[in-house]
Design a protein around this motif. Structure first.
Motif, PDB file in Angstrom:
ATOM      1  N   THR A 200     -27.565  59.851  51.887  1.00 51.04           N
ATOM      2  CA  THR A 200     -26.366  60.086  52.699  1.00 51.04           C
ATOM      3  C   THR A 200     -25.242  59.137  52.299  1.00 51.04           C
ATOM      4  O   THR A 200     -24.072  59.537  52.206  1.00 51.04           O
ATOM      5  CB  THR A 200     -26.700  59.904  54.189  1.00 51.04           C
ATOM      6  OG1 THR A 200     -27.799  60.752  54.531  1.00 51.04           O
ATOM      7  CG2 THR A 200     -25.508  60.245  55.056  1.00 51.04           C
ATOM      8  N   LEU A 201     -25.604  57.885  52.043  1.00 52.23           N
ATOM      9  CA  LEU A 201     -24.603  56.915  51.600  1.00 52.23           C
ATOM     10  C   LEU A 201     -24.023  57.302  50.248  1.00 52.23           C
ATOM     11  O   LEU A 201     -22.810  57.187  50.024  1.00 52.23           O
ATOM     12  CB  LEU A 201     -25.234  55.517  51.528  1.00 52.23           C
ATOM     13  CG  LEU A 201     -24.345  54.383  51.010  1.00 52.23           C
ATOM     14  CD1 LEU A 201     -23.146  54.182  51.928  1.00 52.23           C
ATOM     15  CD2 LEU A 201     -25.140  53.090  50.873  1.00 52.23           C
ATOM     16  N   GLU A 202     -24.863  57.773  49.343  1.00 51.61           N
ATOM     17  CA  GLU A 202     -24.388  58.177  48.021  1.00 51.61           C
ATOM     18  C   GLU A 202     -23.479  59.400  48.106  1.00 51.61           C
ATOM     19  O   GLU A 202     -22.543  59.535  47.304  1.00 51.61           O
ATOM     20  CB  GLU A 202     -25.573  58.470  47.102  1.00 51.61           C
ATOM     21  CG  GLU A 202     -26.228  57.235  46.550  1.00 51.61           C
ATOM     22  CD  GLU A 202     -25.269  56.407  45.727  1.00 51.61           C
ATOM     23  OE1 GLU A 202     -24.672  56.948  44.781  1.00 51.61           O
ATOM     24  OE2 GLU A 202     -25.097  55.220  46.037  1.00 51.61           O
ATOM     25  N   SER A 203     -23.744  60.275  49.062  1.00 49.33           N
ATOM     26  CA  SER A 203     -22.852  61.420  49.257  1.00 49.33           C
ATOM     27  C   SER A 203     -21.466  60.963  49.696  1.00 49.33           C
ATOM     28  O   SER A 203     -20.448  61.495  49.230  1.00 49.33           O
ATOM     29  CB  SER A 203     -23.449  62.376  50.298  1.00 49.33           C
ATOM     30  OG  SER A 203     -24.720  62.833  49.895  1.00 49.33           O
ATOM     31  N   ALA A 204     -21.433  59.969  50.583  1.00 51.64           N
ATOM     32  CA  ALA A 204     -20.139  59.416  50.995  1.00 51.64           C
ATOM     33  C   ALA A 204     -19.457  58.680  49.848  1.00 51.64           C
ATOM     34  O   ALA A 204     -18.240  58.770  49.673  1.00 51.64           O
ATOM     35  CB  ALA A 204     -20.336  58.486  52.189  1.00 51.64           C
ATOM     36  N   VAL A 205     -20.241  57.956  49.052  1.00 52.24           N
ATOM     37  CA  VAL A 205     -19.679  57.240  47.904  1.00 52.24           C
ATOM     38  C   VAL A 205     -19.085  58.214  46.894  1.00 52.24           C
ATOM     39  O   VAL A 205     -18.062  57.934  46.259  1.00 52.24           O
ATOM     40  CB  VAL A 205     -20.761  56.355  47.252  1.00 52.24           C
ATOM     41  CG1 VAL A 205     -20.291  55.802  45.912  1.00 52.24           C
ATOM     42  CG2 VAL A 205     -21.121  55.209  48.188  1.00 52.24           C
ATOM     43  N   SER A 206     -19.712  59.378  46.734  1.00 48.06           N
ATOM     44  CA  SER A 206     -19.203  60.374  45.802  1.00 48.06           C
ATOM     45  C   SER A 206     -17.797  60.822  46.181  1.00 48.06           C
ATOM     46  O   SER A 206     -16.927  60.969  45.316  1.00 48.06           O
ATOM     47  CB  SER A 206     -20.147  61.576  45.765  1.00 48.06           C
ATOM     48  OG  SER A 206     -21.440  61.205  45.364  1.00 48.06           O
ATOM     49  N   ILE A 207     -17.571  61.019  47.475  1.00 51.31           N
ATOM     50  CA  ILE A 207     -16.237  61.424  47.925  1.00 51.31           C
ATOM     51  C   ILE A 207     -15.259  60.255  47.857  1.00 51.31           C
ATOM     52  O   ILE A 207     -14.111  60.407  47.421  1.00 51.31           O
ATOM     53  CB  ILE A 207     -16.318  61.984  49.359  1.00 51.31           C
ATOM     54  CG1 ILE A 207     -17.276  63.172  49.416  1.00 51.31           C
ATOM     55  CG2 ILE A 207     -14.943  62.385  49.866  1.00 51.31           C
ATOM     56  CD1 ILE A 207     -17.482  63.723  50.810  1.00 51.31           C
ATOM     57  N   ILE A 208     -15.710  59.077  48.264  1.00 47.17           N
ATOM     58  CA  ILE A 208     -14.818  57.914  48.305  1.00 47.17           C
ATOM     59  C   ILE A 208     -14.353  57.536  46.911  1.00 47.17           C
ATOM     60  O   ILE A 208     -13.166  57.246  46.685  1.00 47.17           O
ATOM     61  CB  ILE A 208     -15.521  56.735  49.005  1.00 47.17           C
ATOM     62  CG1 ILE A 208     -15.735  57.055  50.484  1.00 47.17           C
ATOM     63  CG2 ILE A 208     -14.712  55.450  48.848  1.00 47.17           C
ATOM     64  CD1 ILE A 208     -16.583  56.037  51.207  1.00 47.17           C
ATOM     65  N   GLN A 209     -15.261  57.533  45.942  1.00 45.88           N
ATOM     66  CA  GLN A 209     -14.878  57.153  44.583  1.00 45.88           C
ATOM     67  C   GLN A 209     -13.930  58.160  43.957  1.00 45.88           C
ATOM     68  O   GLN A 209     -13.014  57.789  43.220  1.00 45.88           O
ATOM     69  CB  GLN A 209     -16.132  56.987  43.725  1.00 45.88           C
ATOM     70  CG  GLN A 209     -16.967  55.784  44.088  1.00 45.88           C
ATOM     71  CD  GLN A 209     -16.167  54.491  44.048  1.00 45.88           C
ATOM     72  OE1 GLN A 209     -15.408  54.239  43.115  1.00 45.88           O
ATOM     73  NE2 GLN A 209     -16.322  53.673  45.066  1.00 45.88           N
ATOM     74  N   ALA A 210     -14.137  59.438  44.238  1.00 46.97           N
ATOM     75  CA  ALA A 210     -13.186  60.443  43.752  1.00 46.97           C
ATOM     76  C   ALA A 210     -11.820  60.262  44.410  1.00 46.97           C
ATOM     77  O   ALA A 210     -10.776  60.406  43.756  1.00 46.97           O
ATOM     78  CB  ALA A 210     -13.726  61.846  44.015  1.00 46.97           C
ATOM     79  N   TYR A 211     -11.824  59.927  45.694  1.00 46.96           N
ATOM     80  CA  TYR A 211     -10.560  59.689  46.402  1.00 46.96           C
ATOM     81  C   TYR A 211      -9.853  58.448  45.860  1.00 46.96           C
ATOM     82  O   TYR A 211      -8.628  58.460  45.670  1.00 46.96           O
ATOM     83  CB  TYR A 211     -10.853  59.542  47.896  1.00 46.96           C
ATOM     84  CG  TYR A 211      -9.636  59.266  48.736  1.00 46.96           C
ATOM     85  CD1 TYR A 211      -8.777  60.294  49.087  1.00 46.96           C
ATOM     86  CD2 TYR A 211      -9.349  57.981  49.184  1.00 46.96           C
ATOM     87  CE1 TYR A 211      -7.652  60.056  49.868  1.00 46.96           C
ATOM     88  CE2 TYR A 211      -8.239  57.725  49.959  1.00 46.96           C
ATOM     89  CZ  TYR A 211      -7.389  58.763  50.298  1.00 46.96           C
ATOM     90  OH  TYR A 211      -6.275  58.516  51.057  1.00 46.96           O
TER      91      TYR A 211
END
Length: 225
Positions: A200-211
Motif C-alpha cells: 500500500t505504501l509503494e502504491s502511494a509512493v508510485s503516485i507521489i514520485q510521478a507527481y
C-alpha cells in the motif's frame, strides 16, 4: 463438403464444432465511433477529471493562462510514469522506472530544452537568476558557482530520485518475502500483513514520485519563462 446450397447459412456449419458465426454480429459495436454514444463512459469521465485536476494544478505554476495546451506534456509525463510505477508492483513485470536508462531519458531532454531556450532567448534573465536578490557582494561568486552546479545536476537529481525510490521499495519487499522461509509458521500471517502494508505504501509512493517529477519539471520550465 456442403450438403446443399443453403448450408452456408447454418450457424452450426463450422469446423471443430465451434459455433463462432454469431460473433460477427457483435463486431459492429467495435467500429462505432465513441462520439455516437450519448454520454461518456465512466472510464472517460475519470480520465477527464484527472486531466482537468492536473491542468488546474499546473496552470498557476506555468503562469501561461492564454495557452491551455501547455500542460499536456506534463500531464502525459505524469500518466506515463504512474502507469510504469504501478505495473512494476505486479509480479513478474519489469519495473522500467527503476533504471536510469529510462528516467534519465525522460529528464534529460526536458532539462536540455529548458536550458537551450533560456540561454538563447532570455540570456539576461538566466544570468540574473544565478544570483538571488539581496545577496551580499562578497558571496556573489560563490552563489553563481552554487546555482550553476544546481542547474547542471537537475536532470540527474530528477532521474535518480525516481529510480532510488522505486528500487528501495522493491528491494524491501523482496527481502521481506525471502524471510518467509526462515520464519516459523505462526509468524507468516504477520509477515503477510507487513507486506500488504508495504505494498500500500509503494502504491502511494508510485503516485507521489510521478507527481514530484511532474511538478519539478514544471517549475524548471517556469524559471526560464
Amino acid at each position: 463438403m456442403m450438403m446443399n446450397l443453403f448450408s452456408i447459412f447454418d450457424p452450426l456449419c463450422i469446423s471443430l464444432n465451434l459455433s463462432m458465426n454469431w460473433i460477427s454480429s457483435m463486431l459492429s459495436i467495435l467500429f462505432i465511433p465513441s462520439t455516437f454514444w450519448l454520454t461518456y463512459s465512466r472510464m472517460n469521465m475519470l480520465w477527464t477529471k484527472i486531466l482537468l485536476n492536473i491542468h488546474n494544478e499546473l496552470m498557476p505554476l506555468l503562469k501561461i493562462y492564454y495557452n491551455k495546451g501547455a500542460t499536456i506534456i506534463f500531464s502525459s509525463l505524469f500518466i506515463y510514469i504512474v502507469f510504469n510505477n504501478f505495473l512494476g508492483l505486479f509480479p513478474y513485470i519489469f519495473t522500467s522506472t527503476s533504471h536510469l536508462s529510462l528516467t534519465l531519458t525522460l529528464a534529460l531532454p526536458l532539462w536540455l530544452s529548458y536550458m537551450m531556450y533560456g540561454w538563447i532567448n532570455q540570456t539576461n534573465h538566466m544570468f540574473t537568476h544565478l544570483v538571488p536578490q539581496n545577496t551580499p557582494f562578497i558571496l556573489m561568486p560563490f552563489m553563481v558557482l552554487i546555482e550553476s552546479v544546481s542547474n547542471l545536476i537537475r536532470a540527474i537529481t530528477l532521474s535518480v530520485r525516481l529510480t532510488a525510490n522505486m528500487i528501495a521499495g522493491h528491494l524491501l519487499m523482496v527481502l521481506l518475502s525471502n524471510m518467509s522461509m526462515f520464519l516459523e509458521i505462526h509468524l507468516i500471517p504477520l509477515l503477510m500483513l507487513i507486506q500488504f502494508l508495504l505494498l500500500t505504501l509503494e502504491s502511494a509512493v508510485s503516485i507521489i514520485q510521478a507527481y514530484v517529477f511532474m511538478i519539478l519539471s514544471t517549475l524548471y520550465s517556469s524559471e526560464v519563462n
